[in-house]
Design an enzyme around this catalytic site. Structure first.
Site, mmCIF file in Angstrom:
data_model
loop_
_atom_site.group_PDB
_atom_site.id
_atom_site.type_symbol
_atom_site.label_atom_id
_atom_site.label_comp_id
_atom_site.label_asym_id
_atom_site.label_seq_id
_atom_site.Cartn_x
_atom_site.Cartn_y
_atom_site.Cartn_z
ATOM 1 N N CYS A 1 0.627 -1.069 -0.249
ATOM 2 C CA CYS A 1 -0.134 0.067 0.036
ATOM 3 C C CYS A 1 0.939 1.176 -0.001
ATOM 4 O O CYS A 1 1.790 1.239 0.675
ATOM 5 C CB CYS A 1 -0.972 0.032 1.240
ATOM 6 S SG CYS A 1 -2.180 -1.133 1.180
ATOM 7 N N ARG B 1 3.806 -0.207 -4.599
ATOM 8 C CA ARG B 1 3.674 -0.598 -3.412
ATOM 9 C C ARG B 1 2.312 -1.249 -3.272
ATOM 10 O O ARG B 1 1.704 -2.070 -2.264
ATOM 11 C CB ARG B 1 3.765 0.422 -2.331
ATOM 12 C CG ARG B 1 5.042 0.695 -1.991
ATOM 13 C CD ARG B 1 5.048 1.663 -0.692
ATOM 14 N NE ARG B 1 6.242 1.801 -0.181
ATOM 15 C CZ ARG B 1 6.767 1.229 0.825
ATOM 16 N NH1 ARG B 1 5.715 0.737 1.626
ATOM 17 N NH2 ARG B 1 7.952 1.324 1.267
ATOM 18 N N TRP C 1 -3.072 -2.580 -1.798
ATOM 19 C CA TRP C 1 -2.912 -3.917 -1.989
ATOM 20 C C TRP C 1 -3.733 -4.686 -1.130
ATOM 21 O O TRP C 1 -3.245 -4.652 0.036
ATOM 22 C CB TRP C 1 -1.338 -4.125 -1.645
ATOM 23 C CG TRP C 1 -0.733 -5.681 -1.889
ATOM 24 C CD1 TRP C 1 -0.428 -5.911 -3.147
ATOM 25 C CD2 TRP C 1 -0.775 -6.945 -1.277
ATOM 26 N NE1 TRP C 1 -0.258 -7.425 -3.317
ATOM 27 C CE2 TRP C 1 -0.314 -8.022 -2.069
ATOM 28 C CE3 TRP C 1 -1.485 -7.296 -0.057
ATOM 29 C CZ2 TRP C 1 -0.213 -9.324 -1.573
ATOM 30 C CZ3 TRP C 1 -1.206 -8.477 0.472
ATOM 31 C CH2 TRP C 1 -0.857 -9.560 -0.132
ATOM 32 N N ASN D 1 -2.108 1.120 5.938
ATOM 33 C CA ASN D 1 -1.198 -0.167 5.504
ATOM 34 C C ASN D 1 -1.143 -0.951 6.677
ATOM 35 O O ASN D 1 -0.594 -0.564 7.805
ATOM 36 C CB ASN D 1 0.018 0.555 5.001
ATOM 37 C CG ASN D 1 0.975 -0.715 4.736
ATOM 38 O OD1 ASN D 1 0.686 -1.934 4.317
ATOM 39 N ND2 ASN D 1 2.257 -0.399 4.704
ATOM 40 N N GLY D 2 -1.522 -2.477 6.215
ATOM 41 C CA GLY D 2 -1.247 -3.493 7.465
ATOM 42 C C GLY D 2 -2.244 -4.295 7.601
ATOM 43 O O GLY D 2 -3.351 -4.131 6.757
ATOM 44 N N GLU E 1 17.195 -17.637 -8.872
ATOM 45 C CA GLU E 1 16.662 -16.411 -8.875
ATOM 46 C C GLU E 1 15.931 -15.991 -10.451
ATOM 47 O O GLU E 1 15.122 -15.518 -10.582
ATOM 48 C CB GLU E 1 17.912 -15.457 -8.702
ATOM 49 C CG GLU E 1 17.753 -13.983 -9.052
ATOM 50 C CD GLU E 1 16.536 -13.422 -8.303
ATOM 51 O OE1 GLU E 1 15.865 -13.888 -7.272
ATOM 52 O OE2 GLU E 1 16.160 -12.144 -8.716
ATOM 53 N N LYS F 1 12.347 -14.835 -11.233
ATOM 54 C CA LYS F 1 12.242 -13.707 -12.026
ATOM 55 C C LYS F 1 11.204 -13.884 -13.158
ATOM 56 O O LYS F 1 10.264 -13.107 -13.303
ATOM 57 C CB LYS F 1 13.295 -13.015 -12.718
ATOM 58 C CG LYS F 1 14.336 -12.091 -12.379
ATOM 59 C CD LYS F 1 14.029 -10.809 -11.348
ATOM 60 C CE LYS F 1 13.342 -11.268 -10.052
ATOM 61 N NZ LYS F 1 14.012 -10.612 -8.979
ATOM 62 N N GLU G 1 7.395 -14.234 -11.744
ATOM 63 C CA GLU G 1 6.951 -13.113 -11.010
ATOM 64 C C GLU G 1 6.233 -12.220 -12.207
ATOM 65 O O GLU G 1 5.354 -11.577 -11.962
ATOM 66 C CB GLU G 1 7.443 -12.808 -10.014
ATOM 67 C CG GLU G 1 8.759 -11.895 -10.502
ATOM 68 C CD GLU G 1 9.371 -11.426 -9.310
ATOM 69 O OE1 GLU G 1 8.925 -10.797 -8.415
ATOM 70 O OE2 GLU G 1 10.745 -11.140 -9.251
ATOM 71 N N HIS H 1 16.175 -36.979 -10.127
ATOM 72 C CA HIS H 1 15.315 -37.260 -8.654
ATOM 73 C C HIS H 1 14.053 -36.939 -8.786
ATOM 74 O O HIS H 1 13.420 -37.230 -7.994
ATOM 75 C CB HIS H 1 16.233 -36.791 -7.281
ATOM 76 C CG HIS H 1 17.481 -37.441 -7.402
ATOM 77 N ND1 HIS H 1 17.929 -38.898 -7.339
ATOM 78 C CD2 HIS H 1 18.605 -36.897 -7.682
ATOM 79 C CE1 HIS H 1 19.279 -39.020 -7.216
ATOM 80 N NE2 HIS H 1 19.568 -37.907 -7.604
ATOM 81 N N LYS I 1 5.825 -4.394 -3.739
ATOM 82 C CA LYS I 1 7.330 -4.235 -3.429
ATOM 83 C C LYS I 1 7.554 -4.535 -2.121
ATOM 84 O O LYS I 1 8.752 -5.071 -1.923
ATOM 85 C CB LYS I 1 7.649 -2.811 -3.938
ATOM 86 C CG LYS I 1 8.964 -2.421 -3.733
ATOM 87 C CD LYS I 1 9.774 -3.181 -5.189
ATOM 88 C CE LYS I 1 11.357 -3.226 -5.101
ATOM 89 N NZ LYS I 1 11.744 -4.026 -5.876
HETATM 90 C C1 F6R Z 1 11.212 -10.375 -6.444
HETATM 91 C C2 F6R Z 1 11.358 -9.917 -4.913
HETATM 92 C C3 F6R Z 1 10.668 -10.457 -3.731
HETATM 93 C C4 F6R Z 1 11.452 -9.544 -2.665
HETATM 94 C C5 F6R Z 1 11.089 -10.237 -1.376
HETATM 95 C C6 F6R Z 1 11.754 -9.622 -0.155
HETATM 96 O O1 F6R Z 1 11.765 -9.913 -7.444
HETATM 97 O O2 F6R Z 1 11.503 -8.618 -5.191
HETATM 98 O O3 F6R Z 1 10.997 -11.783 -3.841
HETATM 99 O O4 F6R Z 1 12.801 -10.231 -2.871
HETATM 100 O O5 F6R Z 1 9.576 -9.690 -1.144
HETATM 101 O O6 F6R Z 1 11.955 -8.304 -0.085
HETATM 102 P P1 F6R Z 1 12.962 -7.479 0.586
HETATM 103 O O7 F6R Z 1 14.143 -7.727 0.015
HETATM 104 O O8 F6R Z 1 12.577 -6.209 0.637
HETATM 105 O O9 F6R Z 1 12.888 -8.191 1.812
#
Ligand code: F6R
Length: 612
Positions: free
Chosen positions: A2, A27, A74, A100-101, A484, A488, A491, A507, A607
């Site tokens: 949010c 956010r 969000w 937010n929360g 990773e 990427k 998502e 396996h 984010k």
């Molecule tokens: C994926 C991504 C998320 C964050 C995760 C942790 O691209 O960005 O998986 O890595 O939500 O976020 P932080 O680093 O802020 O704890």
């Protein structure tokens, strides 16, 4: 999660709110709304969908007034509809609240309010707060801040709340319990936001609220109180991010811009730490050499992409320092009864500095007596209050939801920390440390070389954008890259992808391989395991997979087995994730674009994940 913005000052509030909301839309983007106070009333417009839907809804409506609040949502409680969009109001429409929360006891509060005759119209947990404030203002002669304080006493859970009242047209009240909120004041204006980018145009001296603090923000002034109403001193931190950094600057998407900012993010993260020739300087880590020598184990805790950075760090820390490293998902860590004591060093990694699980994990670790280092990109973020030492990455603001430049900066910071521990504990010869520093210093230019291949990667992306499943395989640090790369892709392109240890494939997961399934294999930096990796590539090819290989230049064996081959420059094996990852970021980005998706705002994600 949010985006929250509040403004009070001499200008019209609405343009400031919309500008701030645009900067914080990463956010949360399932609905948006604004409330502006004027002439003893509060005008509210809310709309489901991205911020643009709200802007369209506002049309020519200007909502005049110089005090207001805005929110991009969000959803947690209640579907993303117009009615559930924030701000929420009381029965009289004279109090408006954004949040937010999660307010955990909202059901029982709602029942109580209904029995007193309040009419609640949304499915959100937030709306109860507006009605609680209404009740208090009706019963007592008190200020909005005192009413918010009274309402908060009844709330359980995590919240950043920002509230306005028609009866106090010069003041915004913000309160924080375990969810970030920042306030600032400059000449003739006051501003409140859930993230730094929204404040940058107005002030660089900001005050992040501490837990259990309430701020009263007026034009030109900020006062802070605790939840018991005692006035507190106002402490500001200086933010160095440039205003341009939060703009797209000619790129189609923030994600692409941020991928291209990675050489700078690496340079900025390394600069000060490598200022003495052949040595690592870490002013942030204040423990003596003797204390560092007594560390018996390291535990890394993080979520998502930051967890993958931790996975990479396990390799370099163990190799360079010989200290055993455990790696935990922050959401699991404190529930598994981990063994920690004063000789344990816990590294919490969170680019946002606000991830609820990571914060809870490091607080737990401190209670167990462990030393805690936090790696984060955000000055003043919550994690900076909960750690014994803070290692900042200097990536600048990251707006796209998918982590890219903050990930590369985390890899740099973690390798710096590993080298520092090795240096202080004497576990690595100084010449080797100096050589590794040189290799790290060369990385930004090498990333530029990888970025120069964007055209080729884009072409390959077009070929594979229709795939339903992808497999990513690697060994050693290559496995980190595979994990990773897969994250990427899934998502931002919504293609199912799995990152796997190549040796583990047979396996189980190899059952997924059939003609046409693209398998991305990492062949860099694996020298002793290179033949085994190639064997794994042969195995998937034998089952009809299309192979996308990441290899060093001149690797003809790889070329002969590749449907697509991406070359990355040679560096030290433990540093290869920095370069390989960039290739896979571009692959995911271009696949998402080919599918017509918005890489900056993938569905269901936010984010900064401030709820568990
Ligand atoms: C994926 C991504 C998320 C964050 C995760 C942790 O691209 O960005 O998986 O890595 O939500 O976020 P932080 O680093 O802020 O704890």
């Amino acid at each position: 999660m949010c985006g929250i913005v509040g403004y009070v000052g001499g200008d019209e509030a609405l343009p400031v709110l919309l500008d701030g909301m645009r900067k914080l839309e990463y956010r949360g983007y399932d609905s948006a709304g604004v409330a502006v106070v004027a002439d003893g009333d509060i005008g509210v417009v809310r709309k489901a969908g991205h911020l643009q839907a709200l802007v369209d809804e506002l049309g020519a409506t200007s909502l005049p007034g110089s005090l207001g609040i805005g929110h991009t949502r969000w959803a947690t409680h209640g579907a993303p509809t117009d009615l559930n969009a924030h701000p929420h109001r009381d029965c009289s429409g004279k109090v408006a609240v954004v949040h937010n929360g999660i307010i955990e006891n909202h059901d029982s509060i709602r029942a109580g309010l209904r029995s007193q005759g309040h009419k609640l119209t949304s499915d959100t947990d937030t709306e109860v707060v507006a009605h609680l404030i209404e009740s208090i203002l009706a019963a007592e002669s008190c200020s909005l801040r005192e009413a918010v304080q009274g309402a908060i006493e009844k709330l359980e859970g995590a919240f950043a709340l920002v509230c306005v009242a028609a009866g106090e047209p010069d003041c915004i009240v913000a309160a924080r319990q375990e969810a970030p909120i920042i306030v600032g004041a400059a000449d003739g204006m006051g501003i409140v936001a859930s993230g730094i980018p929204a404040l940058l145009a107005y002030t660089r001296n900001v005050t992040p609220l501490d837990d259990r603090q309430i701020a009263e923000v007026r034009a030109g002034s900020v006062r802070i109180f605790d939840f018991e109403g005692r006035e507190q001193s106002v402490e500001t931190v200086m933010v160095e991010w440039s205003l341009d950094a939060a703009e797209k600057g000619g790129y189609e998407d923030f994600m692409l811009k941020e991928i291209f900012e990675q050489p700078a993010a690496l340079r900025d993260t390394m600069r000060e730490r490598f200022r003495s020739l052949g040595k690592v300087t870490l002013d942030e880590v204040h423990w003596s050499t003797e204390e560092l020598a007594r560390i018996t184990k390291i535990v890394v805790v993080a979520c998502g992409t930051s967890y993958h950075a931790g996975m990479m760090a396990k390799h370099s820390i163990e190799h360079w320092t010989r200290i055993p490293v455990e790696l935990d998902l922050a959401s699991e860590f404190r529930y598994r009864d981990p063994v920690l004591d004063e000789h344990s060093l816990v590294i919490g990694i969170a680019q946002s500095g606000e991830t609820a699980d990571t914060l809870a994990a490091i607080r737990f670790a401190r209670r167990m007596g462990a030393k805690v280092v936090a790696v984060t990109n955000v000055v003043g973020s919550s994690i900076t209050r909960d750690a014994d030492a803070i290692l900042f990455t200097h990536a600048g603001p990251e707006i796209a939801v998918a982590g890219t430049k903050t990930f590369l900066a985390q890899l740099a910071a973690l390798n710096i920390l590993a080298l520092y521990l090795a240096q202080e504990r004497g576990s690595m010869p100084p010449a080797k440390i100096a050589e590794t520093i040189d290799a790290m210093r060369a990385l930004p230019e090498q990333v530029d070389e990888v970025l120069a291949a964007q055209g080729e990667i884009n072409r390959a992306a077009k070929r594979y954008a229709g795939a339903r499943d992808f497999l990513y395989i690697g060994r050693g640090v290559g496995m980190t890259v595979a994990m990773e790369g897969a994250l990427k892709l899934k998502e931002i392109s919504y293609i199912h992808a799995e990152g796997y240890a190549a040796g583990e494939l047979k396996h189980g997961a190899i059952a997924l391989v059939e003609p046409g399934v693209p398998v991305v294999a990492i062949l860099t930096g694996v020298s002793p395991l290179y033949d085994k990796m190639l064997a794994n590539v042969e195995e998937v090819r034998a089952r009809g997979a299309e192979t996308i290989l990441v290899a060093h230049p001149g690797d003809e064996r790889a070329r002969s087995l590749a449907n697509e081959l991406f070359e990355v420059p040679i560096t030290k094996p433990l540093l290869t994730p920095v370069l390989d990852t960039v290739t896979l970021q571009l692959l995911a980005y271009f696949i998402a674009k080919e599918k017509g998706l918005s890489p900056d705002k993938p569905r269901n994600l936010a984010k900064s994940v401030t709820v568990e």
